[in-house]
Design an enzyme around this catalytic site. Sequence first.
Site, PDB file in Angstrom:
ATOM      1  N   ASN A 152       9.438   5.579   3.100  1.00 33.00           N
ATOM      2  CA  ASN A 152       9.947   5.588   4.476  1.00 33.00           C
ATOM      3  C   ASN A 152      11.258   6.371   4.597  1.00 33.00           C
ATOM      4  O   ASN A 152      11.471   7.078   5.568  1.00 33.00           O
ATOM      5  CB  ASN A 152      10.093   4.152   4.991  1.00 33.00           C
ATOM      6  CG  ASN A 152       8.762   3.419   5.066  1.00 33.00           C
ATOM      7  OD1 ASN A 152       8.639   2.275   4.636  1.00 33.00           O
ATOM      8  ND2 ASN A 152       7.734   4.074   5.597  1.00 33.00           N
TER       9      ASN A 152
ATOM     10  N   CYS B 130       4.407  -0.262  10.606  1.00 35.42           N
ATOM     11  CA  CYS B 130       5.652  -0.861  10.103  1.00 35.42           C
ATOM     12  C   CYS B 130       6.846  -0.088  10.626  1.00 35.42           C
ATOM     13  O   CYS B 130       7.714  -0.635  11.282  1.00 35.42           O
ATOM     14  CB  CYS B 130       5.625  -0.883   8.583  1.00 35.42           C
ATOM     15  SG  CYS B 130       4.393  -2.051   8.014  1.00 35.42           S
TER      16      CYS B 130
ATOM     17  N   TYR C  48       8.250  -8.502  -2.726  1.00 34.10           N
ATOM     18  CA  TYR C  48       7.184  -9.477  -3.005  1.00 34.10           C
ATOM     19  C   TYR C  48       7.471 -10.181  -4.337  1.00 34.10           C
ATOM     20  O   TYR C  48       8.098  -9.603  -5.237  1.00 34.10           O
ATOM     21  CB  TYR C  48       5.817  -8.776  -3.068  1.00 34.10           C
ATOM     22  CG  TYR C  48       5.288  -8.379  -1.698  1.00 34.10           C
ATOM     23  CD1 TYR C  48       4.551  -9.272  -0.928  1.00 34.10           C
ATOM     24  CD2 TYR C  48       5.550  -7.124  -1.171  1.00 34.10           C
ATOM     25  CE1 TYR C  48       4.071  -8.919   0.321  1.00 34.10           C
ATOM     26  CE2 TYR C  48       5.077  -6.755   0.091  1.00 34.10           C
ATOM     27  CZ  TYR C  48       4.333  -7.659   0.827  1.00 34.10           C
ATOM     28  OH  TYR C  48       3.864  -7.310   2.070  1.00 34.10           O
TER      29      TYR C  48
ATOM     30  N   ARG D 200       9.826  -2.571  11.478  1.00 29.70           N
ATOM     31  CA  ARG D 200       9.813  -4.028  11.679  1.00 29.70           C
ATOM     32  C   ARG D 200       9.697  -4.792  10.366  1.00 29.70           C
ATOM     33  O   ARG D 200      10.111  -5.946  10.256  1.00 29.70           O
ATOM     34  CB  ARG D 200       8.653  -4.435  12.610  1.00 29.70           C
ATOM     35  CG  ARG D 200       7.303  -4.177  12.019  1.00 29.70           C
ATOM     36  CD  ARG D 200       6.138  -4.768  12.774  1.00 29.70           C
ATOM     37  NE  ARG D 200       4.900  -4.360  12.119  1.00 29.70           N
ATOM     38  CZ  ARG D 200       4.362  -4.956  11.062  1.00 29.70           C
ATOM     39  NH1 ARG D 200       4.906  -6.049  10.569  1.00 29.70           N
ATOM     40  NH2 ARG D 200       3.269  -4.494  10.499  1.00 29.70           N
ATOM     41  N   SER D 201       9.060  -4.152   9.349  1.00 28.48           N
ATOM     42  CA  SER D 201       8.721  -4.851   8.118  1.00 28.48           C
ATOM     43  C   SER D 201       8.770  -3.834   6.981  1.00 28.48           C
ATOM     44  O   SER D 201       8.234  -2.731   7.119  1.00 28.48           O
ATOM     45  CB  SER D 201       7.299  -5.432   8.285  1.00 28.48           C
ATOM     46  OG  SER D 201       6.790  -5.956   7.081  1.00 28.48           O
TER      47      SER D 201
ATOM     48  N   HIS E 214      11.951  -6.896   2.489  1.00 29.37           N
ATOM     49  CA  HIS E 214      11.517  -7.893   1.499  1.00 29.37           C
ATOM     50  C   HIS E 214      11.086  -7.286   0.164  1.00 29.37           C
ATOM     51  O   HIS E 214      10.748  -6.107   0.073  1.00 29.37           O
ATOM     52  CB  HIS E 214      10.374  -8.740   2.076  1.00 29.37           C
ATOM     53  CG  HIS E 214       9.273  -7.922   2.692  1.00 29.37           C
ATOM     54  ND1 HIS E 214       9.205  -7.651   4.037  1.00 29.37           N
ATOM     55  CD2 HIS E 214       8.191  -7.299   2.151  1.00 29.37           C
ATOM     56  CE1 HIS E 214       8.133  -6.924   4.299  1.00 29.37           C
ATOM     57  NE2 HIS E 214       7.502  -6.683   3.162  1.00 29.37           N
TER      58      HIS E 214
HETATM   59  N1  LIG Z   1       2.277  -3.991   0.883  1.00 28.69           N
HETATM   60  C1  LIG Z   1       2.365  -2.772   1.450  1.00 28.69           C
HETATM   61  N2  LIG Z   1       3.442  -2.004   1.181  1.00 28.69           N
HETATM   62  C2  LIG Z   1       3.556  -0.770   1.716  1.00 28.69           C
HETATM   63  O1  LIG Z   1       4.569  -0.096   1.441  1.00 28.69           O
HETATM   64  C3  LIG Z   1       2.521  -0.293   2.587  1.00 28.69           C
HETATM   65  C4  LIG Z   1       1.411  -1.120   2.848  1.00 28.69           C
HETATM   66  N3  LIG Z   1       1.352  -2.346   2.246  1.00 28.69           N
HETATM   67  N4  LIG Z   1       0.370  -0.710   3.617  1.00 28.69           N
HETATM   68  C5  LIG Z   1       0.466   0.504   4.401  1.00 28.69           C
HETATM   69  C6  LIG Z   1       1.323   1.530   3.764  1.00 28.69           C
HETATM   70  C7  LIG Z   1       0.754   2.230   2.576  1.00 28.69           C
HETATM   71  N5  LIG Z   1       1.970   2.544   1.822  1.00 28.69           N
HETATM   72  C8  LIG Z   1       2.001   2.679   0.444  1.00 28.69           C
HETATM   73  C9  LIG Z   1       0.869   2.411  -0.309  1.00 28.69           C
HETATM   74  C10 LIG Z   1       0.890   2.535  -1.679  1.00 28.69           C
HETATM   75  C11 LIG Z   1       2.058   2.957  -2.302  1.00 28.69           C
HETATM   76  C12 LIG Z   1       2.043   3.118  -3.786  1.00 28.69           C
HETATM   77  O2  LIG Z   1       1.150   2.644  -4.463  1.00 28.69           O
HETATM   78  N6  LIG Z   1       3.000   3.799  -4.351  1.00 28.69           N
HETATM   79  C13 LIG Z   1       3.120   4.015  -5.773  1.00 28.69           C
HETATM   80  C14 LIG Z   1       2.286   5.195  -6.242  1.00 28.69           C
HETATM   81  C15 LIG Z   1       2.212   6.326  -5.265  1.00 28.69           C
HETATM   82  C16 LIG Z   1       1.376   7.520  -5.698  1.00 28.69           C
HETATM   83  O3  LIG Z   1       0.970   7.611  -6.866  1.00 28.69           O
HETATM   84  O4  LIG Z   1       1.146   8.384  -4.836  1.00 28.69           O
HETATM   85  C17 LIG Z   1       4.588   4.235  -6.101  1.00 28.69           C
HETATM   86  O5  LIG Z   1       4.933   3.989  -7.273  1.00 28.69           O
HETATM   87  O6  LIG Z   1       5.355   4.639  -5.236  1.00 28.69           O
HETATM   88  C18 LIG Z   1       3.190   3.235  -1.553  1.00 28.69           C
HETATM   89  C19 LIG Z   1       3.160   3.095  -0.178  1.00 28.69           C
HETATM   90  C20 LIG Z   1       3.130   2.077   2.534  1.00 28.69           C
HETATM   91  N7  LIG Z   1       2.560   0.964   3.215  1.00 28.69           N
HETATM   92  O1  LIG Z   2       5.398   2.498   6.028  1.00 28.87           O
HETATM   93  C1  LIG Z   2       5.255   1.321   5.626  1.00 28.87           C
HETATM   94  C2  LIG Z   2       4.094   0.599   5.834  1.00 28.87           C
HETATM   95  C3  LIG Z   2       4.011  -0.675   5.377  1.00 28.87           C
HETATM   96  N1  LIG Z   2       5.046  -1.243   4.712  1.00 28.87           N
HETATM   97  C4  LIG Z   2       4.884  -2.635   4.198  1.00 28.87           C
HETATM   98  C5  LIG Z   2       5.719  -3.721   4.810  1.00 28.87           C
HETATM   99  C6  LIG Z   2       4.890  -4.963   4.511  1.00 28.87           C
HETATM  100  O2  LIG Z   2       5.131  -5.360   3.167  1.00 28.87           O
HETATM  101  C7  LIG Z   2       3.466  -4.449   4.626  1.00 28.87           C
HETATM  102  C8  LIG Z   2       2.870  -4.690   5.985  1.00 28.87           C
HETATM  103  O3  LIG Z   2       2.657  -6.038   6.156  1.00 28.87           O
HETATM  104  P1  LIG Z   2       2.812  -6.800   7.572  1.00 28.87           P
HETATM  105  O4  LIG Z   2       2.247  -8.138   7.295  1.00 28.87           O
HETATM  106  O5  LIG Z   2       1.998  -6.033   8.564  1.00 28.87           O
HETATM  107  O6  LIG Z   2       4.270  -6.825   7.895  1.00 28.87           O
HETATM  108  O7  LIG Z   2       3.553  -3.050   4.416  1.00 28.87           O
HETATM  109  C9  LIG Z   2       6.198  -0.538   4.476  1.00 28.87           C
HETATM  110  O8  LIG Z   2       7.154  -1.015   3.849  1.00 28.87           O
HETATM  111  N2  LIG Z   2       6.277   0.722   4.951  1.00 28.87           N
END
Ligand SMILES: Nc1nc(=O)c2c([nH]1)NC[C@@H]1CN(c3ccc(C(=O)N[C@@H](CCC(=O)O)C(=O)O)cc3)CN21
Ligand SMILES: O=c1ccn([C@H]2C[C@H](O)[C@@H](COP(=O)(O)O)O2)c(=O)[nH]1
Length: 283
Positions: free
Chosen positions: A191, A160, A223, A180-181, A221
Amino acid sequence: MKQYLDLCQRIVDEGVWVENERTGKRCLTVINADLTYDVSKGEFPLVTTRKSYWKSAIAEILGYLRGYDNAADFRALGTKTWDANANNNPAWLNNVHRKGEDDMGLCYGAIGRAFPKPDGGHIDLLKQIIEDLTKGVDNRGEILTFYHPGAFHMACLRPCMYSHHFSLLGDTLYLNSTQRSCDVPLGLNFNMVQVYVLLAIVAQITGHKAGQAFHKIVNAHIYEDQLELMRDVQLQREPYALPTLKINPDIKSLEDIETWVTMDDFSVEGYQFHEPIAYPFSV
Ligand SMILES: Nc1nc(=O)c2c([nH]1)NC[C@@H]1CN(c3ccc(C(=O)N[C@@H](CCC(=O)O)C(=O)O)cc3)CN21
Ligand SMILES: O=c1ccn([C@H]2C[C@H](O)[C@@H](COP(=O)(O)O)O2)c(=O)[nH]1
């Protein structure tokens, strides 16, 4: 913090509903956002209107810099954020390229630390950039890219935040990062921290002052199942003053990052935050 909240409010006010095929959910979406973090002034962009798990965010970027391609390695560093994409996505589970439990495939650091060359072999993009910057060289192409469309079918997700371009002006280092997303409620918390830390730590190991980091987001975005919490809870809160990030000054090289650095080498001071909000995560 204001720029983050302004973006959230802009999505709520002006966003357009877009169907997303991969997740099967609708996203309220805007196109283009530009965030700036002044690392020279220590403006650490940590969200205060809910508890932000900054250690998880730093563990992620550290894993990318190490070239990790496995959710178990990320867990060992201190984050579970790759578990779902590596192990819970039916399309990836059925992919012939998946090498078993926790494999993420060819994405992020697995590309950036070993970018496949069309004529055979690989390039370690990060190593080359660190070598140049340490010598004071900016060839106007010091770009760490994780984006390799020829490898998308071999990865659990396309990167992303996919490009980090470093620039030198005198003894000051700058960073332009492109995404990008962006999942604004969940991903962007992380990020913003990652862009700040990347500039701060690369400046530190290459012997430069850190300047500003510029973070460009294309598709931003929220969700559909996150909207209510964002609009009615998080956006109703008043932000607190920003905390500061301290990085262990003994980190002096890429090898240090690869070998001994842990989350204990980072600390945040003065972090005041509102109650946690558990946003739904879309795999
Ligand atoms: N839909 C989606 N959103 C994302 O931000 C994302 C993805 N997918 N896939 C790849 C990575 C994985 N990332 C993630 C995955 C999980 C959390 C999350 O659950 N955060 C919670 C708890 C974090 C924790 O306890 O460590 C939060 O409240 O921030 C955040 C970023 C960012 N990326
Ligand atoms: O570092 C990250 C990694 C992932 N995301 C989010 C952005 C999208 O909601 C999903 C990825 O979906 P795509 O269909 O591949 O765009 O994960 C993010 O915000 N930051």
